[in-house]
Design a protein around this motif. Structure first.
Motif, PDB file in Angstrom:
ATOM      1  N   UNK A 143      -6.066  16.454   4.643  1.00 31.06           N
ATOM      2  CA  UNK A 143      -5.559  16.064   3.324  1.00 31.06           C
ATOM      3  C   UNK A 143      -4.257  16.783   2.973  1.00 31.06           C
ATOM      4  N   UNK A 144      -4.066  17.986   3.490  1.00 33.59           N
ATOM      5  CA  UNK A 144      -2.767  18.640   3.340  1.00 33.59           C
ATOM      6  C   UNK A 144      -1.700  17.835   4.076  1.00 33.59           C
ATOM      7  N   UNK A 145      -2.076  17.243   5.200  1.00 32.23           N
ATOM      8  CA  UNK A 145      -1.124  16.457   5.985  1.00 32.23           C
ATOM      9  C   UNK A 145      -0.575  15.271   5.208  1.00 32.23           C
ATOM     10  N   UNK A 146      -1.379  14.699   4.303  1.00 29.98           N
ATOM     11  CA  UNK A 146      -0.916  13.541   3.526  1.00 29.98           C
ATOM     12  C   UNK A 146      -0.499  13.934   2.113  1.00 29.98           C
ATOM     13  N   UNK A 147      -0.418  15.225   1.858  1.00 29.23           N
ATOM     14  CA  UNK A 147       0.040  15.721   0.556  1.00 29.23           C
ATOM     15  C   UNK A 147       1.557  15.851   0.573  1.00 29.23           C
ATOM     16  N   UNK A 148       2.198  15.223  -0.402  1.00 29.73           N
ATOM     17  CA  UNK A 148       3.654  15.226  -0.467  1.00 29.73           C
ATOM     18  C   UNK A 148       4.208  16.181  -1.493  1.00 29.73           C
ATOM     19  N   UNK A 149       3.504  17.289  -1.712  1.00 29.05           N
ATOM     20  CA  UNK A 149       3.884  18.278  -2.719  1.00 29.05           C
ATOM     21  C   UNK A 149       3.938  19.642  -2.033  1.00 29.05           C
ATOM     22  N   UNK A 150       5.141  20.171  -1.820  1.00 28.16           N
ATOM     23  CA  UNK A 150       5.308  21.368  -0.999  1.00 28.16           C
ATOM     24  C   UNK A 150       4.645  22.600  -1.587  1.00 28.16           C
ATOM     25  N   UNK A 151       4.421  22.616  -2.900  1.00 26.92           N
ATOM     26  CA  UNK A 151       3.779  23.775  -3.539  1.00 26.92           C
ATOM     27  C   UNK A 151       2.369  23.966  -2.999  1.00 26.92           C
ATOM     28  N   UNK A 152       1.705  22.862  -2.609  1.00 25.72           N
ATOM     29  CA  UNK A 152       0.317  22.916  -2.152  1.00 25.72           C
ATOM     30  C   UNK A 152       0.178  22.585  -0.672  1.00 25.72           C
ATOM     31  N   UNK A 156       2.784  22.627   8.050  1.00 27.56           N
ATOM     32  CA  UNK A 156       3.510  21.430   8.473  1.00 27.56           C
ATOM     33  C   UNK A 156       2.841  20.787   9.679  1.00 27.56           C
ATOM     34  N   UNK A 157       1.869  21.470  10.251  1.00 26.17           N
ATOM     35  CA  UNK A 157       1.090  20.886  11.344  1.00 26.17           C
ATOM     36  C   UNK A 157       0.206  19.771  10.800  1.00 26.17           C
ATOM     37  N   UNK A 158      -0.081  18.762  11.612  1.00 26.76           N
ATOM     38  CA  UNK A 158      -0.807  17.622  11.082  1.00 26.76           C
ATOM     39  C   UNK A 158      -1.605  16.913  12.165  1.00 26.76           C
ATOM     40  N   UNK A 159      -2.821  16.447  11.831  1.00 24.01           N
ATOM     41  CA  UNK A 159      -3.568  15.591  12.758  1.00 24.01           C
ATOM     42  C   UNK A 159      -3.145  14.126  12.620  1.00 24.01           C
ATOM     43  N   UNK A 160      -2.221  13.845  11.688  1.00 23.98           N
ATOM     44  CA  UNK A 160      -1.815  12.478  11.398  1.00 23.98           C
ATOM     45  C   UNK A 160      -0.299  12.341  11.499  1.00 23.98           C
ATOM     46  N   UNK A 161       0.145  11.131  11.686  1.00 19.87           N
ATOM     47  CA  UNK A 161       1.566  10.806  11.693  1.00 19.87           C
ATOM     48  C   UNK A 161       1.883  10.198  10.326  1.00 19.87           C
ATOM     49  N   UNK A 162       2.510  10.985   9.448  1.00 20.76           N
ATOM     50  CA  UNK A 162       2.625  10.621   8.031  1.00 20.76           C
ATOM     51  C   UNK A 162       4.061  10.256   7.669  1.00 20.76           C
ATOM     52  N   UNK A 163       4.204   9.172   6.906  1.00 22.56           N
ATOM     53  CA  UNK A 163       5.493   8.754   6.371  1.00 22.56           C
ATOM     54  C   UNK A 163       5.365   8.708   4.845  1.00 22.56           C
ATOM     55  N   UNK A 164       6.313   9.332   4.152  1.00 25.55           N
ATOM     56  CA  UNK A 164       6.239   9.418   2.691  1.00 25.55           C
ATOM     57  C   UNK A 164       7.118   8.379   2.016  1.00 25.55           C
ATOM     58  N   UNK A 165       6.547   7.735   0.995  1.00 23.82           N
ATOM     59  CA  UNK A 165       7.241   6.684   0.265  1.00 23.82           C
ATOM     60  C   UNK A 165       7.718   7.186  -1.098  1.00 23.82           C
ATOM     61  N   UNK A 166       8.717   6.495  -1.632  1.00 23.89           N
ATOM     62  CA  UNK A 166       9.142   6.716  -3.006  1.00 23.89           C
ATOM     63  C   UNK A 166       8.205   5.969  -3.949  1.00 23.89           C
ATOM     64  N   UNK A 167       8.266   6.322  -5.240  1.00 21.36           N
ATOM     65  CA  UNK A 167       7.472   5.564  -6.204  1.00 21.36           C
ATOM     66  C   UNK A 167       7.222   6.262  -7.523  1.00 21.36           C
ATOM     67  N   UNK A 168       7.289   7.597  -7.533  1.00 21.55           N
ATOM     68  CA  UNK A 168       7.076   8.316  -8.790  1.00 21.55           C
ATOM     69  C   UNK A 168       8.275   9.217  -9.120  1.00 21.55           C
ATOM     70  N   UNK A 169       9.419   8.921  -8.493  1.00 22.15           N
ATOM     71  CA  UNK A 169      10.604   9.762  -8.682  1.00 22.15           C
ATOM     72  C   UNK A 169      11.790   8.952  -9.210  1.00 22.15           C
ATOM     73  N   UNK A 170      11.495   8.075 -10.176  1.00 24.91           N
ATOM     74  CA  UNK A 170      12.528   7.214 -10.756  1.00 24.91           C
ATOM     75  C   UNK A 170      13.649   8.028 -11.401  1.00 24.91           C
ATOM     76  N   UNK A 171      13.315   9.211 -11.894  1.00 23.63           N
ATOM     77  CA  UNK A 171      14.309  10.029 -12.591  1.00 23.63           C
ATOM     78  C   UNK A 171      15.235  10.791 -11.649  1.00 23.63           C
TER      79      UNK A 171
END
Length: 433
Positions: A143-152, A156-171
């Motif tokens: 779940x850390x692997x799919x978390x897009x918030x660096x504070x938590x 950076x190691x991951x069992x998944x190949x993750x791509x991050x999308x835009x959507x909550x950063x309109x500002x």
């Protein structure tokens, strides 16, 4: 308290934070108020991180748990029939709107999200996952692997190949000149580009309808519906992380994804269902849930005591129409808090139902101000109100009170927040930090 704090620091990890310069020990509660070890009572607008849905000392929940304890059976495991588990699963499956849904119970939102990712990646034969920037899905390796918030994000190691999308950063500077529809169009175009160039066989998109840890950052209405059209073209599954948004908390839909007019393939839940008792789970299409080839159990998932608490909590939410109350009281609070937008140190006031936030910035530069949010957190406590803090930059005050909040309590908390933020802004008499 200093002795307990010293003992805490000696045996608890340094990466598990405590709020406040003088951390708080809560020893009792009633309704929507809690009392600390020194006898001071607070109005609780954070509810154990959106978990105490009904508040504290709720007779219906307590009595349901006591009835189960009186039977002498605290645990049996999922290798045996558990009547209360089946009954609760039937209710959740029906409420989910997912066709022929099945439910698997876990102990937390982290474990629920792990399970949903397992279902999706097996079904699609792929380790590729889409997630949202700014998201939070748990503290485990997957779940850390799919978390897009660096504070938590501890690794950076991951069992998944993750791509991050835009959507909550309109500002953000790249998008703030766009209208809402233009922003949606750009986000969808980016999704198509990711699929065309970097992700040939995606298993799923996992997304929060409203990002909890990210200070209730909210995707524009219609984004997930537009995303799902693209996902469906490729057979990609949609997982809605409802750990903070379920059970009517947003006020306008029983599950947060309903606000977007979308039925996902799976939803995860936890937190508020047990009103403080540990419970989580996944509700998903039956064929997706049944698709795993190997056996699996959750030793403590769905145990009789947690099921008793969760069943009583869900019944209370439905019988008292707390979704409508969340909308009513949330509207009162957020409408009042919008007056804070006139302050140079407040970038935004936002919210849906009883999930609302105040984003704090440096009044001179407009940069995110974690220190100012921290001062407001302390100032609210001084005034008898408990709130939370979040955001990628730690500069957002976030609140999720018990859904039993009355009108008088909503007004009380709103007024404390108004006074708190104004006092922090006027600390030196100029409206500057």
């Amino acid at each position: 308290m200093s002795e307990l704090l010293s003992r805490h620091r000696a045996v608890m990890p340094s990466w598990a934070p405590l709020y406040y310069e003088s951390p708080l020990e809560i020893v009792s509660g009633k309704g929507v108020r809690v009392t600390d070890a020194e006898g001071r009572t607070y109005l609780d607008f954070f509810a154990g991180i959106a978990t105490n849905t009904l508040g504290y000392d709720v007779a219906e929940v307590r009595e349901a748990v006591e009835r189960q304890l009186a039977k002498g059976v605290v645990h049996t495991s999922t290798l045996y029939l558990i009547r209360s588990q089946v009954e609760l699963a039937e209710k959740i499956a029906r409420l989910s709107g997912i066709p022929e849904a099945k439910v698997f119970f876990t102990n937390s939102g982290t474990e629920a999200n792990e399970t949903a990712l397992l279902l999706a990646t097996y079904a699609r034969g792929s380790d590729e996952v889409l997630a949202m920037r700014g998201s939070y899905h748990g503290r485990s390796f997957g779940t850390v692997a799919v978390t897009g918030n660096k504070v938590w994000k501890n690794s950076s190691l991951s069992p998944l190949n993750v791509h991050y999308l835009h959507g909550t950063n309109h500002a953000s500077p790249a998008f703030r000149h766009l209208s809402q529809q233009e922003y949606i169009d750009v986000c969808v175009a980016d999704l198509r580009d990711v699929l065309d160039t970097a992700a040939p066989n995606v298993a799923c998109l996992i997304a929060e309808p409203l990002q909890g840890v990210n200070g209730f950052a909210t995707p524009p209405q219609g984004l997930y519906a537009a995303y799902k059209e693209v996902l469906d073209e490729h057979g990609i599954l949609l997982i809605s992380d409802e750990v903070q948004t379920a059970w009517g908390r947003t006020g306008t839909s029983f599950f947060g994804i309903g606000d977007h007019g979308v039925t996902p393939d799976a939803m995860t839940f936890a937190k508020g269902l047990g009103n403080g008792f540990a419970v989580g789970g996944v509700v998903a299409r039956g064929d997706l849930m049944d698709g795993l080839p190997a056996l699996g159990v959750a030793t403590f998932g769905g145990n009789p005591v947690s099921m008793a608490a969760a069943g009583a909590t869900l019944d209370y939410v439905l019988e008292h129409d707390l979704q409508a109350n969340a909308l009513r009281q949330g509207t009162t609070i957020v409408n009042g808090l919008r007056a804070l937008r006139e302050l140079d140190c407040v970038k935004d006031v936002r919210g849906k139902g009883l999930m609302f936030a105040i984003e704090m910035v440096d009044p001179d530069t407009g940069a995110p101000s974690s220190s100012l949010a921290g001062r407001a957190l302390e100032a609210a406590r001084e005034r008898g109100l408990l709130v939370g803090k979040g955001g990628v930059h730690g500069n957002v005050l976030r609140m999720a009170p018990p859904m039993t909040l009355s009108e008088d309590e909503a007004v009380e908390g709103r007024d404390i927040l108004l006074d708190t933020v104004r006092s922090v802004a006027d600390r030196d008499g100029t409206g500057r930090v």
